[in-house]
Design a protein around this motif. Sequence first.
Motif, PDB file in Angstrom:
ATOM      1  N   THR A  38       8.017   5.611  -6.153  1.00 61.72           N
ATOM      2  CA  THR A  38       8.524   4.582  -5.260  1.00 61.72           C
ATOM      3  C   THR A  38       8.709   5.084  -3.842  1.00 61.72           C
ATOM      4  O   THR A  38       9.111   4.353  -2.959  1.00 61.72           O
ATOM      5  CB  THR A  38       9.858   4.021  -5.775  1.00 61.72           C
ATOM      6  N   GLN A  39       8.457   6.363  -3.630  1.00 58.30           N
ATOM      7  CA  GLN A  39       8.451   6.847  -2.254  1.00 58.30           C
ATOM      8  C   GLN A  39       7.119   6.514  -1.627  1.00 58.30           C
ATOM      9  O   GLN A  39       6.075   6.674  -2.260  1.00 58.30           O
ATOM     10  CB  GLN A  39       8.646   8.367  -2.226  1.00 58.30           C
ATOM     11  N   VAL A  40       7.150   6.016  -0.436  1.00 59.01           N
ATOM     12  CA  VAL A  40       5.885   5.578   0.138  1.00 59.01           C
ATOM     13  C   VAL A  40       5.472   6.450   1.311  1.00 59.01           C
ATOM     14  O   VAL A  40       6.307   6.986   2.033  1.00 59.01           O
ATOM     15  CB  VAL A  40       5.950   4.112   0.610  1.00 59.01           C
ATOM     16  N   ALA A  41       4.149   6.575   1.458  1.00 52.21           N
ATOM     17  CA  ALA A  41       3.592   7.214   2.644  1.00 52.21           C
ATOM     18  C   ALA A  41       3.205   6.115   3.618  1.00 52.21           C
ATOM     19  O   ALA A  41       3.716   5.010   3.527  1.00 52.21           O
ATOM     20  CB  ALA A  41       2.404   8.071   2.253  1.00 52.21           C
ATOM     21  N   GLY A  42       2.230   6.377   4.490  1.00 55.13           N
ATOM     22  CA  GLY A  42       1.815   5.356   5.437  1.00 55.13           C
ATOM     23  C   GLY A  42       2.861   5.187   6.515  1.00 55.13           C
ATOM     24  O   GLY A  42       3.491   6.143   6.948  1.00 55.13           O
ATOM     25  N   THR A  43       3.091   3.934   6.940  1.00 56.59           N
ATOM     26  CA  THR A  43       4.011   3.690   8.043  1.00 56.59           C
ATOM     27  C   THR A  43       5.465   3.692   7.605  1.00 56.59           C
ATOM     28  O   THR A  43       6.355   3.654   8.444  1.00 56.59           O
ATOM     29  CB  THR A  43       3.725   2.326   8.692  1.00 56.59           C
ATOM     30  N   GLY A  44       5.667   3.684   6.286  1.00 57.24           N
ATOM     31  CA  GLY A  44       7.030   3.660   5.797  1.00 57.24           C
ATOM     32  C   GLY A  44       7.480   2.277   5.359  1.00 57.24           C
ATOM     33  O   GLY A  44       8.383   2.135   4.553  1.00 57.24           O
ATOM     34  N   GLU A  45       6.820   1.210   5.878  1.00 57.22           N
ATOM     35  CA  GLU A  45       7.145  -0.137   5.406  1.00 57.22           C
ATOM     36  C   GLU A  45       6.515  -0.349   4.032  1.00 57.22           C
ATOM     37  O   GLU A  45       5.421   0.131   3.767  1.00 57.22           O
ATOM     38  CB  GLU A  45       6.564  -1.176   6.362  1.00 57.22           C
TER      39      GLU A  45
END
Lengths: 265, 483
Positions: free
Chosen positions: A17-24
């Motif tokens: 559930t941790q996301v990469a990318g822009t954070g949104e």
Amino acid sequence: MTDNVQGNGAEVFSDATQVAGTGEVMIELTAVDKFFGDFQALANINMRVGKQEVVVVIGPSGSGKSTMIRCINRLEEHDAGRIVVDGTELSDDIRNIQEVRRETGMVFQQFNLFPHLTVMDNITLGPRQVRNLPKKEAEDLAMDLLTKVKIPEQARKFPGQLSGGQQQRVAIARSLAMNPKVMLFDEPTSALDPEMIKEVLDTMKELAESGMTMIVVTHEMGFAREVADRVVFMADGEIVEVGTPQHFFESPTEDRTKLFLSQIL
Amino acid sequence: MTDPQFPMTQTELGAEEPIAIPVAESGPRQKLPPGKWLRRNLFNNWYNSLLTIVIGALLLFVAVRAFSFVFITGRWEPVRANLTLFQIGTFPRDEEWRVVAQVLIWTAALGLGVGAAVAGAKFRALQAGVEYVTDPALDRLKRYWALVLLLLVWLFFADTIGPLLLTVASLALAWGGYAAASRVSGPNVGLLWSVVGVLGVLGFQIVSGFFGLGWLWMGLPIAVAVYALLGRPDTDDVKRQRRIQLIGVLVTFAVLFGVYTAVDSVGVEWDDWEGLQLNLLAAAIAIALSFPLGLLLALARRSSFPALRVMATTYIEIIRGVPLISLLLMAQFFIGFFLNTDTPLSLFTRAIAAMTLFTAAYVAEIVRGGLQAVPKGQMEAGNSIGLPAWKVTQLIVLPQALRAVIPAMVGQFISLFKDTSLLLIIGKLELLGVREIVHGQPDFRGFGIAESLVYVAFVFWAISFTMSRESQRLERKLGVGER
């Protein structure tokens, strides 16, 4: 065994559930279950995909990878849990489903181009019928996309006249024509002859570089290693391990991951 | 055994006798001189030779008998003397001009329609960047040899100049229409089809009259044209354009309604349509109505609404279990109980209703087969680009499903055309029924019975055969570009 899985569950949850990318957060799956009759295809899937993130899903066949991404645009209906795409939750409300489908492009293993329509009509169908774009504008858009996937000269042909790799690139252009926020790829190169895999992967790579949010189910480990922000490993309907490509290919922690990698690499 | 056609390998393999496997058939098939062809195909061993002789003798016998029946012993006077009766039955003779006008209008429409199809194909070929090849004119004529033969028989039997003039005039119109239409440029082909539609309705109404709901039928092709003409492909405001188009369509219907109400001219009663004319019209109308009805039934049977599904399934299974004759008799005797109309419906209408309801059930099953043959991935692809379910059906599933079932569908329509002869049972004077009248005439009582039967069968055959051949061609053509 059960204990073991549950023990890992907490770890996996925090990781997936941790996301990469822009954070949104673009896509959020919470405790999703899916059954085919008595068979549980998805068990407690928790995952988030961030905006502009590329997530590659791998795993043995029958592990639920395809089912999971097919649930994300409601080609399959999930039985429990929540799926939210760009703020819209998938429910029985047909308007929500249409909304999500408009925002999500899907590329299939078997291309699924419409054989009775020309390449041009395959691509303009969605924009004209769903977005009510005038014909001229839709055709200009289609030509731009065909140029992007490097086959503008095939516009007036029928899908049956193209090679597999060309067909899959048309399918990608068809999805992009709806200007989606997310692209889902369901084993896009599995039905292709080896010499055509590269042209499709290159197209996908360019798409990833342009900042598209993507979930890719594939067996192409090279692609996963090179393009993915995160790799998700699934087995038996569960998410077993999640990590950066580096972590995943060099120091996997789970036994099932190690076994799988030892079999394919 | 040492035939050079069969290589040594055969005997080396221990085959006692060379089996007739065509060895040298790779590459273009070479043409053998007749003597050699005969020896190789018909007299290549003793039992084939025997078979050839026996069957040859039988064929010769049948051919000689058929020839003498047709050209020597046959008594064709009953047919020859009653040619008009066979064509239109007891249709009022002072209204005959209507039939003549109908034939002329419809042949012109046919020519335009074929021309429009060709123009469309040319346009698509141009867009796809491939060369459009036309069949040589002779090949096109060959395709219709059965109809040409039928026409020649009619002209041979005719004892006035009228039929010849009509034939020449309608052929000229058909050819002219074709020549003009096939030169129309691509984007205008749609309008051309509207013209064909208008002529089709006009041909019908020139006989039936211009009154009642006629404006609705005439309005359909015109409205399609108006809708297309008001459309601009490069408009920015799609919604506004849709509104304009809708208004145009409504105005069209309103104007036509006014015209038809003002003219209000009744033609010839439907129940006066007889002879071959009745068979053709009844079949054409029943085909035109049963196709959409069957389509809806097929979709209803696959619908996710249980009520629709059960209703469609029940209907289809009941109708398919009942003979057409019983439906026709019901239509004759008690359809009036269900429909409370001031004036009783014409027998023709009731018969059409029975045939339509009957055929629709079969069409539904044929279409359902086609729907099932469309891969599930097609629907998923449609869904995934955000098309609503009905558009997926209309734009993606149905075009593919219908293409797949053309042969079965045409087969059903041929059978419907032949079944129009059952109208005889409910007292309609169709082609077969006319025959009974003919042999009731004092001059032709008790002779030429086989001849008139052969004539009627020949007429049915020539038309059915042509339909069947055309469907095969259509199937081949639509196969182009399929995966």
